[in-house]
Design an enzyme around this catalytic site. Structure first.
Site, PDB file in Angstrom:
ATOM      1  N   THR A  67       0.840  -1.199   0.000  1.00 35.03           N
ATOM      2  CA  THR A  67       0.000   0.000   0.000  1.00 35.03           C
ATOM      3  C   THR A  67       0.875   1.249   0.000  1.00 35.03           C
ATOM      4  O   THR A  67       0.402   2.334   0.332  1.00 35.03           O
ATOM      5  CB  THR A  67      -0.929   0.020   1.230  1.00 35.03           C
ATOM      6  OG1 THR A  67      -0.127  -0.079   2.427  1.00 35.03           O
ATOM      7  CG2 THR A  67      -1.913  -1.127   1.199  1.00 35.03           C
TER       8      THR A  67
ATOM      9  N   HIS B 289      -5.483   2.691  -5.380  1.00 39.75           N
ATOM     10  CA  HIS B 289      -4.806   3.671  -4.511  1.00 39.75           C
ATOM     11  C   HIS B 289      -5.821   4.374  -3.604  1.00 39.75           C
ATOM     12  O   HIS B 289      -5.885   5.604  -3.538  1.00 39.75           O
ATOM     13  CB  HIS B 289      -4.022   4.691  -5.337  1.00 39.75           C
ATOM     14  CG  HIS B 289      -2.881   5.299  -4.570  1.00 39.75           C
ATOM     15  ND1 HIS B 289      -1.671   5.596  -5.141  1.00 39.75           N
ATOM     16  CD2 HIS B 289      -2.770   5.664  -3.258  1.00 39.75           C
ATOM     17  CE1 HIS B 289      -0.860   6.114  -4.233  1.00 39.75           C
ATOM     18  NE2 HIS B 289      -1.513   6.162  -3.074  1.00 39.75           N
TER      19      HIS B 289
ATOM     20  N   GLU C  37       0.271   5.840 -12.248  1.00 40.78           N
ATOM     21  CA  GLU C  37      -1.096   6.084 -11.799  1.00 40.78           C
ATOM     22  C   GLU C  37      -1.618   7.408 -12.332  1.00 40.78           C
ATOM     23  O   GLU C  37      -0.928   8.431 -12.179  1.00 40.78           O
ATOM     24  CB  GLU C  37      -1.150   6.060 -10.265  1.00 40.78           C
ATOM     25  CG  GLU C  37      -0.777   4.717  -9.678  1.00 40.78           C
ATOM     26  CD  GLU C  37      -0.721   4.731  -8.160  1.00 40.78           C
ATOM     27  OE1 GLU C  37      -0.512   3.651  -7.570  1.00 40.78           O
ATOM     28  OE2 GLU C  37      -0.852   5.816  -7.545  1.00 40.78           O
TER      29      GLU C  37
ATOM     30  N   TRP D 296      -5.687   5.114   1.635  1.00 36.64           N
ATOM     31  CA  TRP D 296      -5.600   6.345   2.429  1.00 36.64           C
ATOM     32  C   TRP D 296      -6.909   7.120   2.501  1.00 36.64           C
ATOM     33  O   TRP D 296      -7.036   8.054   3.282  1.00 36.64           O
ATOM     34  CB  TRP D 296      -4.558   7.277   1.800  1.00 36.64           C
ATOM     35  CG  TRP D 296      -4.988   7.761   0.435  1.00 36.64           C
ATOM     36  CD1 TRP D 296      -4.910   7.070  -0.743  1.00 36.64           C
ATOM     37  CD2 TRP D 296      -5.600   9.011   0.119  1.00 36.64           C
ATOM     38  NE1 TRP D 296      -5.424   7.821  -1.783  1.00 36.64           N
ATOM     39  CE2 TRP D 296      -5.860   9.020  -1.279  1.00 36.64           C
ATOM     40  CE3 TRP D 296      -5.942  10.141   0.872  1.00 36.64           C
ATOM     41  CZ2 TRP D 296      -6.443  10.101  -1.923  1.00 36.64           C
ATOM     42  CZ3 TRP D 296      -6.535  11.221   0.216  1.00 36.64           C
ATOM     43  CH2 TRP D 296      -6.775  11.183  -1.160  1.00 36.64           C
TER      44      TRP D 296
ATOM     45  N   ARG E 156       4.105   2.397  -2.573  1.00 34.74           N
ATOM     46  CA  ARG E 156       4.272   2.913  -3.926  1.00 34.74           C
ATOM     47  C   ARG E 156       4.545   1.739  -4.864  1.00 34.74           C
ATOM     48  O   ARG E 156       5.231   0.780  -4.505  1.00 34.74           O
ATOM     49  CB  ARG E 156       5.435   3.911  -4.009  1.00 34.74           C
ATOM     50  CG  ARG E 156       5.163   5.250  -3.315  1.00 34.74           C
ATOM     51  CD  ARG E 156       4.108   6.057  -4.060  1.00 34.74           C
ATOM     52  NE  ARG E 156       3.895   7.391  -3.485  1.00 34.74           N
ATOM     53  CZ  ARG E 156       3.004   7.667  -2.537  1.00 34.74           C
ATOM     54  NH1 ARG E 156       2.231   6.700  -2.051  1.00 34.74           N
ATOM     55  NH2 ARG E 156       2.874   8.901  -2.088  1.00 34.74           N
TER      56      ARG E 156
END
Length: 318
Positions: free
Chosen positions: A230, A285, A261, A288, A232
């Protein structure tokens, strides 16, 4: 008066309060790489998230005094160029110390308990055809008693350690790869790879960590191990990971990031054959991105800008 330019307003869902000092505020929903220089012309403070700020662009912005990164990772900013110019770069810290670890364990639970394979089994009608009350088509493993390796000692890694211990896992904190000695409370990197039933990555992307996990590391891991990233995308050699999953070097992987991305059409991590594997989970992604975490990020972002203008910069990375 400070001129603040926010390049990627749509990069989070939160209420971004205006700083408590005289300023001009300009914001754009999104900004591409070729728009950065023109949009930041005349700005004294730039707010960036994923829009790249290379040295060549920084050199064209004589008024720029601060870069407020609306994220923890700062790999999109040429920090050396900022240091040469005396530009302060501040990042966001600690805002995701609950939401990212929870996402890590969502991935670990989904993989260890084979949730996607079970869902497909039920959708295919296997349960209705069973001769007893349950099925045993897919193996289920408990996290309790398993060994969890954690790479990265920041707030996110610490959050994963905390949850791992709550699940009753044996937790190993990995020493830096290639370190000459092992710090108290840490375990040699190679030893963690060999012992971990699950390995979770929480280090920033840098030249030192690019392809930190490649074919040699994947082959050292247990064939029953799970890999979670989680952090990069570039931390893991994606070509090696894809081979590992197809050829069974490891048991499964849960990723929230890829090397580019948003991923372009044809990106290997979005290959339909890979995404169809029951032992691979890819999320876009979002580890977060709980609403409370995004609001905490927005609040800290403005705190950083106000601290800089007050002459007391915080969360400085340059």
């Amino acid at each position: 008066m400070e001129r603040i330019v926010y390049l990627e307003q749509e990069s989070m869902i939160a209420t971004v309060r205006r700083p408590a000092f005289a300023h001009a505020w300009v914001e754009y929903p999104a900004t591409t790489a070729d728009q950065v220089a023109e949009r930041l012309r005349g700005a004294s403070i730039a707010i960036v998230n994923k829009a790249p700020l290379p040295g060549a662009v920084i050199d064209t912005l004589p008024d720029l005094k601060m870069v407020a990164v609306a994220a923890t990772g700062t790999n999109v900013v040429d920090l050396d160029a900022c240091r040469r110019r005396g530009i302060v770069v501040s990042n966001i810290r600690g805002y995701a110390e609950q939401t990212v670890p929870e996402h890590v364990f969502a991935l670990l639970l989904g993989l260890s308990r084979n949730l996607f394979a079970w869902r497909e089994t039920v959708q295919a009608g296997r349960w209705q055809q069973a001769t007893q009350f349950c099925l045993f088509d897919h193996p289920i493993r408990d996290l309790h008693g398993a060994t969890l390796g954690v790479v990265g000692a920041g707030s996110l890694g610490n959050g994963v350690v905390r949850l791992g211990e709550a699940f009753g896992m044996r937790v190993l904190r990995a020493e830096r790869k290639g370190a000459a000695s092992v710090r108290p409370g840490y375990t040699a990197f190679a030893e963690v790879l060999a012992q971990a039933d699950a390995l979770s990555l929480h280090c920033p992307l840098s030249e030192a960590t690019r392809h930190l996990i490649g074919e040699p590391e994947l082959r050292v891991m247990k064939r029953s191990a799970l890999l979670v990233n989680t952090a990069r995308g570039g931390i893991v050699d994606e070509a090696a990971l894809i081979r590992a999953l197809h050829e069974g070097w490891i048991a499964g992987a849960g990723f929230d990031v890829v090397s580019a991305e948003p991923p372009p059409v044809g990106h290997p991590m979005l290959d339909p054959a890979l995404l169809a594997l029951p032992n691979f989970i890819l999320t876009p992604h979002v580890a977060w991105a709980s609403r409370p975490a995004m609001q905490a990020l927005a609040d800290q972002l403005i705190d950083n800008i106000e601290a800089f203008v007050a002459g007391q910069p915080r969360n400085v990375v340059t």
